[in-house]
Design an enzyme around this catalytic site. Structure first.
Site, mmCIF file in Angstrom:
data_model
loop_
_atom_site.group_PDB
_atom_site.id
_atom_site.type_symbol
_atom_site.label_atom_id
_atom_site.label_comp_id
_atom_site.label_asym_id
_atom_site.label_seq_id
_atom_site.Cartn_x
_atom_site.Cartn_y
_atom_site.Cartn_z
ATOM 1 N N ALA A 283 0.959 -1.020 0.098
ATOM 2 C CA ALA A 283 -0.062 -0.020 -0.071
ATOM 3 C C ALA A 283 1.051 1.153 -0.049
ATOM 4 C CB ALA A 283 -1.131 0.042 1.081
ATOM 5 N N GLU A 285 1.028 5.463 1.261
ATOM 6 C CA GLU A 285 0.219 6.465 2.396
ATOM 7 C C GLU A 285 0.158 7.921 1.680
ATOM 8 O OE1 GLU A 285 4.598 6.571 3.327
ATOM 9 O OE2 GLU A 285 3.475 5.111 2.525
ATOM 10 N N GLU A 317 -0.805 2.103 7.104
ATOM 11 C CA GLU A 317 -1.149 3.655 6.169
ATOM 12 C C GLU A 317 -1.602 4.465 6.866
ATOM 13 O OE1 GLU A 317 0.445 3.128 3.643
ATOM 14 O OE2 GLU A 317 1.042 1.194 3.738
#
Length: 868
Positions: A283, A285, A317
Site C-alpha cells: 500500500a 500512504e 498506512e
C-alpha cells in the site's frame, strides 16, 4: 547530469537554491489514448537570485518550457530526465508542457485494463520519487509545496486525488482511440481539486477509472467531519462489498486510537482508501488517499494471516498520515523512521484496538524473522542507513527499515516507558507539523519527556548494523534452587557492538490442565558482555525459562540447555501465542545457524502445528519447514525427509477442523511438495480438483483451483491446453497471472526457456504478471532441468539492470535466482560475477550478494547436519 538517480549531494545543493513558497498547478489529460497522456505543470517558487538548478521529469517528450516569461528550447534544456533552469530570479515561474507515458510496472501513472469487462483503471505510485513520471517537479522530500491538480478524463470515470473535488465540468472533447479500449468514444469531464496542504511530492496522487465506491464519515476529535470513501474495480464490487463496513470500522478505530495515543487529531480534509490492480507494494500512504493492492479484496478464501495482514496494513498506512506525511523526513536516510514507526504503531493498534489481539505474536513470527534474516547478511546496514542516492533508497525497503526498526522502537518504548514515549511523539508532531524533521529532532523530544539520555542509545541501536546474541546460562543446587543465572551477550566480528537491552524474563511451568503457562515475570537492564540476573537467584528453577519474554528487545536468543530440551519436546503445550512465537523463532534461528538439528526442527514444528492456531505463526512455520526440508537437511536425506514432511502435512490436513484456517493452510502447504513421478501426489491433487477427494469444509474455490493447476503443471500432469481451458472459463486480471505462473511451472526445458525469456524480455508483462512467471520458473526442484539456467542467470544480470526499471529489475533478479541449483555451483558462479563486476552499482551488488549468501548458508547448514 546523472539523470534519474538523484544523489543526496545534488538534493542538498538544490535545496540550498530553491526556496518556499513552492506552488504547483498540474493539469493532466487522460483521454489521449492507451499509451500516453498530456501533462502541463506551472510552478511558482523562490530561489537564490542568479543561481541555477533543475526540475525532474521522465517523459516521452517536452514541447514547451517557459521560465519567467522566456521561451526555452526543450531540446536544449530537457536532457537525461531533467530540465535545466538557469539564471533564476528571487521569484520564479516555470511552465512545462510534456507528453508522459503510462506505466505497466506500478511506477508513476499505472494503467490497467480489466479483462473481465475491459474497464480501464489508473493510479499513481510515487515512492521513491516517481512524481516526475507524471509532472515536472523538484522531486525530493524536503522541498515541500502546495499543489493544485485538475484532470481531464472520460465522462464515465471518476477521478480522485489528495484533496476533495472543488468542481467538475463537462468538456466538449472526445476520447481518442484506445483510451477506453474497445468501447465507443465519449466526451470528457474535467475534475478540479482543492489546494493541498504543504506536502512532499512523493505523497501526491491521482486515481481514475470507473471505480465502484462506498462512502461514510468520521466525527474527528477536533470537531470536523471527515468524509471517508473506499473504491475498487467494478469486477470486484460484489466480493468487496461484504468487507467494506468492517474496514470502515477498523479505520475509524485507528483514527480514535492514534488521536488518543498521540494527542493529535487526524489533520487532513478527507480519507479515501482505494484498492487497485497490479500494485507493486502492499500500500502507499498518499495524503488523504491511500492506495492498496487489490489482492486485499478477497474473492476466494484466504488465510487468517492474510486477513490480519490487511488490518495491519490499513492501520500502518493510517499511521503514516501523522508519521511521514504530517511530519516528513528530509532525506531518504530517515525512511526507516516513517516505516518503522508505522509498523510498530500499526501492530500496537491492531493488538489493542481490533479483534486481532495476538498481533505481537504475528509481528514476532513474520516481521521479526524477516529482520533477523536480513540482519545476518553482509548487505545489512544500520537502521539509519547511509543513503547516497536513490538507488540506495530502493533497496532499503527491507527487513531492516521496516521490521528491525519497528522491533527497536518496541525496545525504545520498554527503555523509556510508554507514557513518556508517546508524550514525546506528541511534542514532535506538534513542533514539526507540515514540515520536515530528522531523527535528532525526535530524540530531543523523547529525551525531554523520559529523562533518558538517548544519544548513546541511538549510536548503539540505530547507527550500528548487526544483531546481538543473548545466551542464558543457569545452574541450580540439588534442591532445584537457582544458584547462578547469567545472560551472555555477544556480537559478530563484522559488527562488534554490544547493546543495552531492557528485557523481561519469564518462568513457565505446567498447570493442572497440562498447559505450560507463565508463573513469574520480571524485567531488567542487560548491558555489556555478562549480566547477572540477581532477582532469580535462590528461586526454584521452573520447567522453562524464557529470556526476552514478551519479545521486548531485538536479539538472537539462545535458551539454556534444560529450557532448550524442554522446548523442543513441549513447544505445542505453551499456552501463550507470543511465547510460542519467541521460542519458535529462536529454534528457527538456531537451525539456520547450524546449531540445531534440521530434522529435529522439522519434528518439533510438525508436532506444534497439530495444535497451533495463531495464523501467521502457523504460516511462517510451514515456510520454515519447507526451507529446512529442501535446503538444510543432510543432502543424502532430502528425498526421504521431503516425502515424510509431505505425508505429515497431508495427515494433519485430514485431522484439522473442517473449514478451519489450519486445514486450508495445510492443504496449500502440502501442494508445494509435488514432484514428477509421485503418483500418489498427483492422485491427491487431481482428486481435490475433480471432487474425488473431499475434505469437509474445504472449498475448491477460484484461487485454490489455480494453486492445484499450477502444481499439476509442475509435475507435468497437465499442459498448456488445460491451463488455457481453465483461463477461458473466467478471464480476469488475477487469473491471467495464475495462468502465466502455471505455464512457467511446467517442468520441461522448453517451458523454462519460455518463462525465462518472457520474464526478461517481454515488457508487455505487467509487474504482477512478471512476478507470476518468475515464481513458476523458479519453483522446479528438478536439478537436471534448472541447472541449465544457472549460468544464464548470471550472464543476464547486467542486461536486466541496464534495461528495466528498478522495481522490475529487482523482481527479476530475486525471482529468477535458481535456488534449487546445487548451492556450491551458485556460490562459485556468484563470486565469479561479483569479482568481475566490482564497479557495478552498489544496489545491484547488494541484491546479488544477498542471493549468493543464501546459498552459502545452505552449504554451511547442510554440512552441519551431515556431520550429526
Amino acid at each position: 547530469m546523472p539523470g534519474s538517480n538523484l544523489t543526496r549531494t545534488e538534493a542538498q545543493e538544490r535545496a540550498a537554491v530553491i526556496a518556499q513558497p513552492i506552488h504547483y498547478y498540474v493539469s493532466l489529460d487522460l483521454s489521449k489514448g492507451a499509451r500516453t497522456f498530456d501533462s502541463v505543470t506551472r510552478i511558482t517558487f523562490d530561489a537564490v537570485a542568479g543561481s541555477s538548478s533543475f526540475l525532474d521529469l521522465i517523459a516521452q517528450s517536452v514541447s514547451r518550457v517557459v521560465l519567467n516569461g522566456e521561451e526555452l528550447q526543450p531540446e536544449k534544456v530537457f536532457n537525461d530526465n531533467r530540465i535545466e533552469l538557469s539564471s533564476l530570479q528571487e521569484h520564479n515561474e516555470v511552465l512545462v508542457e510534456a507528453v508522459c507515458v503510462y506505466s505497466n510496472t506500478g511506477e508513476g501513472l499505472h494503467r490497467s485494463v480489466d479483462p473481465a469487462d475491459n474497464n480501464v483503471y489508473m493510479y499513481t505510485q510515487f515512492e521513491v520519487p516517481d512524481a516526475r513520471r507524471v509532472y515536472a517537479v523538484f522531486d525530493q522530500p524536503d522541498l515541500k509545496a502546495v499543489f493544485d491538480f485538475d484532470v481531464t478524463a472520460p465522462k464515465s470515470w471518476i477521478v480522485t486525488s489528495n484533496m476533495p473535488v472543488v468542481n467538475t465540468t463537462d468538456v466538449d472533447q472526445l476520447t481518442q482511440d484506445g483510451t477506453l479500449v474497445d468501447k465507443p468514444a465519449e466526451t470528457c469531464k474535467k475534475w478540479v481539486f482543492d489546494t493541498t496542504v504543504q506536502m512532499s511530492s512523493y505523497l501526491t496522487a491521482i486515481c481514475a477509472g470507473p471505480y465502484a465506491q462506498w462512502h461514510t464519515e468520521y466525527a474527528n476529535e477536533d470537531g470536523r467531519t471527515i468524509p471517508m470513501a473506499m473504491y475498487c474495480r467494478q469486477s470486484l464490487k460484489q466480493a468487496f462489498e461484504k468487507d467494506v463496513d468492517y474496514l470502515f470500522d477498523i479505520t475509524k478505530k485507528g483514527f480514535a486510537f492514534y488521536a488518543k495515543t498521540w494527542g493529535v487529531p487526524y489533520p487532513y480534509a478527507k480519507y479515501d482508501q482505494i484498492y487497485v490492480p497490479e500494485y507493486n507494494a502492499g500500500a502507499m500512504e498518499n495524503i488523504g488517499m491511500v492506495t492498496y493492492r487489490d489482492q486485499y479484496v478477497f474473492e476466494s478464501k484466504v488465510t487468517d494471516a492474510m486477513a490480519e495482514r490487511r488490518v495491519i496494513t490499513v492501520l500502518h498506512e493510517l499511521a503514516h498520515m501523522w508519521f511521514g506525511d504530517y511530519v516528513t523526513m528530509k532525506w531518504w536516510n530517515d525512511l526507516w523512521l516513517n516505516e518503522s514507526f508505522a509498523e510498530f504503531t500499526s501492530t500496537l493498534a491492531t493488538a489493542e484496538a481490533s479483534d486481532w489481539h495476538d498481533a505481537w505474536a504475528t509481528f514476532t513470527s513474520g516481521e521479526k524473522s524477516w529482520a533477523l534474516n536480513q540482519d545476518q547478511l553482509s548487505t545489512t546496514h544500520p537502521i539509519v542507513a547511509p543513503i547516497n542516492d536513490l538507488n540506495d533508497t530502493y533497496v532499503n525497503f527491507d527487513g531492516i527499515t521496516y521490521a528491525k526498526g519497528a522491533s527497536v522502537l518496541k525496545q525504545l518504548v520498554a527503555y523509556v516507558g510508554r507514557e513518556p514515549f508517546f508524550e514525546g511523539i506528541h511534542n514532535y508532531l506538534e513542533k514539526h507539523a507540515y514540515a520536515n524533521a530528522t531523527l535528532h529532532d525526535l530524540l530531543v523530544e523523547l529525551e525531554k519527556t523520559s529523562g533518558r539520555e538517548l544519544t548513546s542509545w541511538s549510536a548503539q541501536w540505530l547507527e550500528k548494523a548487526g544483531i546481538n546474541t543473548i545466551k542464558a546460562k543457569v545452574e541450580e543446587d540439588t534442591h532445584g534452587n537457582i544458584t547462578q543465572f547469567e545472560l551472555h551477550q555477544s556480537a559478530s566480528q563484522e559488527h562488534p557492538v554490544l547493546r543495552s537491552h531492557r528485557l523481561a524474563i519469564g518462568f513457565y511451568n505446567e498447570n493442572e490442565q497440562g498447559k505450560i503457562v507463565r508463573t513469574k515475570r520480571f524485567e531488567l537492564d542487560v548491558d555489556g558482555e555478562v549480566t547477572v540476573v540477581q532477582e532469580a537467584l535462590g528461586e526454584q528453577r521452573p520447567q522453562f525459562i524464557l529470556v526476552n519474554d514478551d519479545d521486548l528487545t531485538y536479539t538472537k536468543l539462545r535458551l539454556d540447555e534444560k529450557s532448550l530440551a524442554f522446548a523442543q519436546e513441549n513447544l505445542y503445550r505453551f499456552d501463550d501465542a507470543l511465547a510460542r512465537a519467541v521460542i519458535w523463532l529462536s529454534l528457527w534461528d538456531m537451525t539456520r545457524d547450524g546449531e540445531f538439528s534440521a530434522e529435529q526442527f522439522i519434528h518439533t514444528s510438525l508436532k506444534a502445528l497439530g495444535t497451533e492456531h495463531e495464523s501467521t505463526t502457523f504460516r511462517y512455520a510451514l515456510q520454515q519447514v519447507n526451507t529446512t526440508a529442501w535446503h538444510y537437511v543432510d543432502p543424502r536425506r532430502v528425498d526421504e525427509v521431503v516425502k515424510s514432511v509431505a505425508q505429515s502435512l497431508w495427515d494433519l490436513a485430514q485431522k484439522a477442523q473442517a473449514g478451519s484456517d489450519e486445514q486450508f493452510q495445510l492443504v496449500n502447504a502440502y501442494l508445494q511438495y509435488g514432484e514428477q513421478g509421485d503418483q500418489e501426489f498427483v492422485n491427491h491433487a487431481q482428486g481435490l480438483l475433480n471432487g474425488d477427494i473431499v475434505l469437509n469444509g474445504l472449498e475448491i474455490d477460484n484461487n485454490l483451483r489455480w494453486t492445484i493447476i499450477k502444481v499439476l503443471a509442475k509435475v507435468n500432469a497437465i499442459g498448456e491446453a488445460e491451463i488455457d481451458a481453465q483461463l477461458s472459463k473466467r478471464d480476469t486480471t488475477q487469473n491471467r497471472e495464475f495462468a502465466l505462473g502455471a505455464r512457467a511451472s511446467i517442468t520441461t526445458v522448453e517451458a523454462k526457456k519460455w518463462a525465462f525469456d518472457q520474464a526478461v524480455h517481454n515488457e508487455e508483462l505487467t509487474n504482477m504478471q512478471l512476478e507470476a512467471v518468475c515464481s513458476g520458473f523458479s519453483n522446479t526442484t528438478d536439478k537436471q532441468i534448472i541447472d541449465e539456467f544457472a549460468q544464464e542467470y548470471f550472464d543476464t544480470i547486467e542486461w536486466i539492470w541496464d534495461h528495466r526499471t528498478f522495481h522490475m529489475a529487482e523482481a527479476l533478479l530475486l525471482g529468477l535466482y535458481p535456488v534449487h541449483v546445487d548451492a556450491k555451483r551458485l556460490v562459485d558462479l556468484g563470486h565469479a560475477w561479483l569479482e568481475s563486476h566490482q564497479d557495478s552499482d552498489n544496489a545491484l551488488r547488494r541484491i546479488i550478494s544477498g542471493n549468493i549468501e543464501s546459498s552459502e548458508r545452505m552449504l554451511r547448514v547442510q554440512q552441519f547436519n551431515s556431520n550429526l
